[in-house]
Structure formats: C-alpha cells, structure tokens
Design a protein around this motif. Structure first.
Motif, PDB file in Angstrom:
ATOM      1  N   ALA A 157       0.855  -1.197   0.000  1.00 23.78           N
ATOM      2  CA  ALA A 157       0.000   0.000   0.000  1.00 23.78           C
ATOM      3  C   ALA A 157       0.882   1.236   0.000  1.00 23.78           C
ATOM      4  O   ALA A 157       2.073   1.183   0.323  1.00 23.78           O
ATOM      5  CB  ALA A 157      -0.914   0.003   1.229  1.00 23.78           C
ATOM      6  N   GLY A 158       0.285   2.366  -0.380  1.00 19.90           N
ATOM      7  CA  GLY A 158       0.970   3.631  -0.301  1.00 19.90           C
ATOM      8  C   GLY A 158       1.774   3.975  -1.533  1.00 19.90           C
ATOM      9  O   GLY A 158       1.514   3.471  -2.633  1.00 19.90           O
ATOM     10  N   LEU A 159       2.786   4.823  -1.332  1.00 19.10           N
ATOM     11  CA  LEU A 159       3.554   5.377  -2.434  1.00 19.10           C
ATOM     12  C   LEU A 159       5.015   4.978  -2.349  1.00 19.10           C
ATOM     13  O   LEU A 159       5.625   5.003  -1.275  1.00 19.10           O
ATOM     14  CB  LEU A 159       3.460   6.901  -2.441  1.00 19.10           C
ATOM     15  N   ALA A 160       5.574   4.660  -3.501  1.00 14.58           N
ATOM     16  CA  ALA A 160       7.011   4.432  -3.602  1.00 14.58           C
ATOM     17  C   ALA A 160       7.766   5.742  -3.765  1.00 14.58           C
ATOM     18  O   ALA A 160       8.940   5.840  -3.400  1.00 14.58           O
ATOM     19  CB  ALA A 160       7.316   3.506  -4.781  1.00 14.58           C
ATOM     20  N   ASP A 161       7.107   6.741  -4.318  1.00 12.91           N
ATOM     21  CA  ASP A 161       7.722   8.052  -4.539  1.00 12.91           C
ATOM     22  C   ASP A 161       6.620   9.095  -4.465  1.00 12.91           C
ATOM     23  O   ASP A 161       5.689   9.096  -5.287  1.00 12.91           O
ATOM     24  CB  ASP A 161       8.418   8.084  -5.901  1.00 12.91           C
ATOM     25  N   VAL A 162       6.697   9.956  -3.464  1.00 13.69           N
ATOM     26  CA  VAL A 162       5.642  10.944  -3.255  1.00 13.69           C
ATOM     27  C   VAL A 162       5.609  11.958  -4.386  1.00 13.69           C
ATOM     28  O   VAL A 162       4.540  12.293  -4.918  1.00 13.69           O
ATOM     29  CB  VAL A 162       5.855  11.645  -1.900  1.00 13.69           C
ATOM     30  N   ALA A 163       6.786  12.463  -4.782  1.00 12.37           N
ATOM     31  CA  ALA A 163       6.831  13.516  -5.794  1.00 12.37           C
ATOM     32  C   ALA A 163       6.213  13.082  -7.108  1.00 12.37           C
ATOM     33  O   ALA A 163       5.501  13.847  -7.768  1.00 12.37           O
ATOM     34  CB  ALA A 163       8.272  13.974  -6.008  1.00 12.37           C
TER      35      ALA A 163
ATOM     36  N   GLU B 293       4.227  -1.031  -5.280  1.00  9.23           N
ATOM     37  CA  GLU B 293       3.683  -2.239  -5.897  1.00  9.23           C
ATOM     38  C   GLU B 293       4.351  -3.467  -5.277  1.00  9.23           C
ATOM     39  O   GLU B 293       5.301  -3.353  -4.499  1.00  9.23           O
ATOM     40  CB  GLU B 293       3.930  -2.227  -7.409  1.00  9.23           C
ATOM     41  N   ALA B 294       3.871  -4.631  -5.661  1.00  8.80           N
ATOM     42  CA  ALA B 294       4.473  -5.866  -5.142  1.00  8.80           C
ATOM     43  C   ALA B 294       5.919  -5.996  -5.550  1.00  8.80           C
ATOM     44  O   ALA B 294       6.739  -6.561  -4.804  1.00  8.80           O
ATOM     45  CB  ALA B 294       3.676  -7.074  -5.630  1.00  8.80           C
ATOM     46  N   ASP B 295       6.277  -5.491  -6.739  1.00  3.91           N
ATOM     47  CA  ASP B 295       7.637  -5.653  -7.226  1.00  3.91           C
ATOM     48  C   ASP B 295       8.501  -4.406  -7.051  1.00  3.91           C
ATOM     49  O   ASP B 295       9.601  -4.326  -7.583  1.00  3.91           O
ATOM     50  CB  ASP B 295       7.640  -6.093  -8.688  1.00  3.91           C
ATOM     51  N   THR B 296       8.020  -3.417  -6.290  1.00  4.69           N
ATOM     52  CA  THR B 296       8.854  -2.253  -5.982  1.00  4.69           C
ATOM     53  C   THR B 296      10.024  -2.705  -5.120  1.00  4.69           C
ATOM     54  O   THR B 296       9.845  -3.423  -4.133  1.00  4.69           O
ATOM     55  CB  THR B 296       8.049  -1.183  -5.233  1.00  4.69           C
ATOM     56  N   LEU B 297      11.218  -2.271  -5.484  1.00  2.00           N
ATOM     57  CA  LEU B 297      12.411  -2.589  -4.707  1.00  2.00           C
ATOM     58  C   LEU B 297      12.574  -1.540  -3.616  1.00  2.00           C
ATOM     59  O   LEU B 297      12.554  -0.342  -3.887  1.00  2.00           O
ATOM     60  CB  LEU B 297      13.639  -2.612  -5.609  1.00  2.00           C
TER      61      LEU B 297
ATOM     62  N   SER C 256      14.738  -9.324  -7.457  1.00  2.00           N
ATOM     63  CA  SER C 256      13.973  -8.788  -6.325  1.00  2.00           C
ATOM     64  C   SER C 256      14.668  -8.961  -4.986  1.00  2.00           C
ATOM     65  O   SER C 256      14.116  -8.562  -3.951  1.00  2.00           O
ATOM     66  CB  SER C 256      12.595  -9.470  -6.253  1.00  2.00           C
ATOM     67  N   LEU C 257      15.863  -9.555  -4.997  1.00  2.00           N
ATOM     68  CA  LEU C 257      16.642  -9.772  -3.768  1.00  2.00           C
ATOM     69  C   LEU C 257      18.082  -9.440  -4.121  1.00  2.00           C
ATOM     70  O   LEU C 257      18.778 -10.225  -4.749  1.00  2.00           O
ATOM     71  CB  LEU C 257      16.502 -11.229  -3.317  1.00  2.00           C
ATOM     72  N   LEU C 258      18.521  -8.231  -3.698  1.00  2.00           N
ATOM     73  CA  LEU C 258      19.751  -7.665  -4.247  1.00  2.00           C
ATOM     74  C   LEU C 258      20.627  -7.046  -3.168  1.00  2.00           C
ATOM     75  O   LEU C 258      20.123  -6.561  -2.153  1.00  2.00           O
ATOM     76  CB  LEU C 258      19.405  -6.562  -5.260  1.00  2.00           C
TER      77      LEU C 258
ATOM     78  N   GLY D 124      14.638   2.027 -11.908  1.00  2.00           N
ATOM     79  CA  GLY D 124      13.303   2.603 -11.939  1.00  2.00           C
ATOM     80  C   GLY D 124      12.313   1.913 -11.024  1.00  2.00           C
ATOM     81  O   GLY D 124      11.224   2.448 -10.782  1.00  2.00           O
ATOM     82  N   ARG D 125      12.670   0.751 -10.512  1.00  2.00           N
ATOM     83  CA  ARG D 125      11.788   0.030  -9.594  1.00  2.00           C
ATOM     84  C   ARG D 125      12.055   0.368  -8.131  1.00  2.00           C
ATOM     85  O   ARG D 125      11.326  -0.091  -7.242  1.00  2.00           O
ATOM     86  CB  ARG D 125      11.951  -1.485  -9.785  1.00  2.00           C
TER      87      ARG D 125
END
Length: 377
Positions: free
Chosen positions: A46-52, A58-62, A194-196, A205-206
C-alpha cells in the motif's frame, strides 16, 4: 516470479493495517509478505514508492531495507558452506592474506558473521564516496587492529560486516557477492531481480524513494562518543538521503539489501521449510550451524544484549528479531525486517520506505500470526 495474491484472514488483516498506516501518513509505502508451510499466505502492499511522482508502491517495488540484507548475506554464506566452498571456522586470511596484519591472522569467517571479529570501526571522517569504494575500504580494514580480542566479545559491525564479507567472498570464489547471490540463491528461488545487494541500472526505476520519519532524529540525538558512531560515523549514518544516492544503490555491500518483502519472505520460507518448490538452499545440519547461538551478553556497539548466530540475529523473548525461540532473521534501520520460524514453518518480511521507530513490524508479525492461528511465540 508470479504468484496469485492470497485471500484469507491474515491477508485481509494485513491489508487493513497497511491501508490504515498509509492513510494516516504514519507510513509512505509498505510491503508485507508471509509464507506458511511453503505457501504464500500474505502478500500485501500500500501507499507510495515516490511521493513527488505519485508512484504507487507495488508488489515488485524494490525497497532499500538496510541491514535486513545482512540476513540475505548470511543465507548466501550458508549456501556456500553447505557446498563445501567455505567453512565457518576457516581464517579469513586463508582467502585474503593481507588481512592477517596486526593480529588478525586467526579471525574466522564465523567471527565476522557473528560480529565478534573486533572490527566494527570505520575512519571517523569517512565519506559516503569512500565507504562505497568497497575494495579500498577492505584494504583499509585489512590494515587495522581489532578493537578487542577476536572471539571474546561481540559488537555490531554495521557497515564493516558487508565490507569484510564482500572481499572474503571475492577472494574465496573469484566472484562478486552480487553474482553469487544471483546464481546461488536468488536465481534458483526465482527472485533474482527482487533480492539484491547492489541494484543494476536496468532496475533503478523500480526502487522506492526513502523518507525520514523519526529515525533520523533518533540518530541525530546520539551523543558524540556513542559506540554507534564508531561503526556508523555521522556522514554515513543510515538515513534516507544516503539510501537515495545513486552510489549507495550501486554499491556491492552486503551489509545492506534492496528487496521486495515477497522475495525476502520466500528466501526465509526456503530455509525454514528445507525445500521450496523443489529448491533446497541448505541442509538441516548447515542451517542449525548457522543459527546456533554464538554470542551472549551485551553488544559492545549497541549497548544491549543481542543473541547472534552466523550472520543471523536469533529470536526469543526480548529479541529485536520478530521470531520466537528457534527463529532467526535480521532487521534494518528504520523498520524493515525479515525472519523465519522453523517450528511453525513460517516466514515473514516487511519492507517500508519511511524510516521510523513505530513498531509496525512487531504489530504486523503478531497480527498475521494470530490470523493464521499461530498462537505461540
């Protein structure tokens, strides 16, 4: 990796909590995932990965998950130990001869992993640019004397854990920690992107942007002579602006990790279940060796007791790790966390991009387990 989003009481409760904390502004973006008996039972975000940019989480956001990556590094070392490539009782200098200087010839890989090597220190005036030059920082550490007799005490090696492991792995295998993680652990589990440790430019970009909640103020309040500032001088304190730097993102430094909650939970599920979707990472004997207590008493860097195995923090009453006795994992600065509970074949991971001390990991861990009917621990 594609998995159907589960639907059960635990999933519903996780979604409710995430909706609450993001709507109230307590969190910016959050992911939580859990496995039980080898099945993904919670997968929420839930929520935002980047407010601006109003980019949604998302599920795949790093997500930069800081020292949650130490558990990933510990699992990777366990894989290599299980295959006979490494051994916990081998001196680091057997792989890295220059490391033997100034009384360090007997320091073992296991002592590095258990934070008992006596080398938590960084140069007091270290800059981020210097820290992220991992080979150069490794050369500096090779020339240092331990702050205590190795093996006699333990003190959290915040950044140097990653520097020492990165160089030891490279010397022992001829491969970088990133390549080893991809080929030996994350790739077989289907989570290579996804595991780095470091993030390749193609995945930049993710990555979520980090934001400071009350975590930065907490660190700013450290007194000048705090032991915390020995392993994390002020210029490299783990705060949001550091995580948002491109050179941080690119640094192959396995003191930290960038990951999704789903990928971290999947890794711990493979460890606690023994096998996941046909993939076995380590034998039960090696996992037991990695998660047997190796330290006791007060941590010299943090000032409170912290029970450690070989790279994993161990669960139980009073532990910082959200797992009961027999469990193991690591937490990251600002509230991310991941752990495994072998007794219940349960794993849990939380990643979030607002760095705070609000205890969301504890709340979600407790409520997810209760919804799944796991009443103990």
């Amino acid at each position: 990796m594609t998995e159907a989003r589960p639907r059960n009481a635990a999933q519903t409760r996780a979604e409710e909590i995430l909706a609450e904390v993001t709507a109230e502004g307590e969190e910016t973006g959050v992911q939580v995932a859990a496995y039980l008996d080898g099945e993904l039972v919670v997968d929420a975000w839930a929520g935002l990965a980047d407010v601006a940019g109003a980019r949604p989480m998302e599920a795949d956001t790093l997500v930069p998950a800081w020292s949650t990556g130490k558990g990933v590094a510990a699992a990777l070392v366990a894989v290599l130990v299980d295959r006979g490539v490494l051994a916990y009782d081998t001196p680091v200098a057997a792989h890295w001869p220059e490391f033997a200087a100034r009384g360090k010839e007997h320091i073992t890989l296991g002592q590095v992993l258990s934070h008992s090597a006596g080398l938590p220190q960084l140069p007091p005036e270290v800059t981020p640019e210097e820290l992220f030059d991992v080979p150069a920082m490794g050369s500096w550490l090779a020339g240092q004397a331990p702050l205590w007799e190795p093996g006699t005490a333990s003190g959290y090696h915040g950044w140097t854990y990653g520097v020492l492991l990165a160089e030891t792995l490279r010397r022992a295998t001829g491969r970088t920690c990133d390549a080893l993680l991809r080929d030996e652990l994350a790739g077989p589990l289907g989570v290579a992107d996804s595991l780095l440790f470091s993030v390749p430019d193609r995945l930049a970009g993710r990555v979520a942007r980090c934001y400071d909640g009350d975590w930065a103020a907490y660190l700013d309040g450290m007194p000048p002579h705090s032991p915390f500032l020995v392993f994390a001088p002020r210029a490299v304190l783990p705060v949001a602006p550091l995580a948002n730097r491109a050179d941080y993102r690119r640094a192959a430094l396995p003191a930290n990790g960038t990951m999704t909650a789903r990928a971290a939970a999947r890794m711990y599920a493979a460890l606690v279940c023994g096998e996941l979707d046909g993939v076995r990472l380590v034998s039960p004997a090696t996992l037991k060796e990695a998660t047997t207590p190796r330290t006791a008493g007060e941590d010299r860097s943090l000032g409170f007791p912290l029970l450690k195995g070989y790279g994993f923090m161990l669960g139980g009453a009073g532990s910082v790790v959200r797992s009961p006795d027999g469990g193991f994992g690591t937490n990251g600065s600002g509230g991310s966390a991941a752990s495994g509970d072998p007794a219940h074949r349960f794993s849990f991971a939380l990643t979030k991009n607002r760095m705070s001390l609000n205890g969301l990991d504890k709340r979600l861990f407790r409520e997810v387990r209760a919804a799944l009917g796991i009443r103990r621990g």
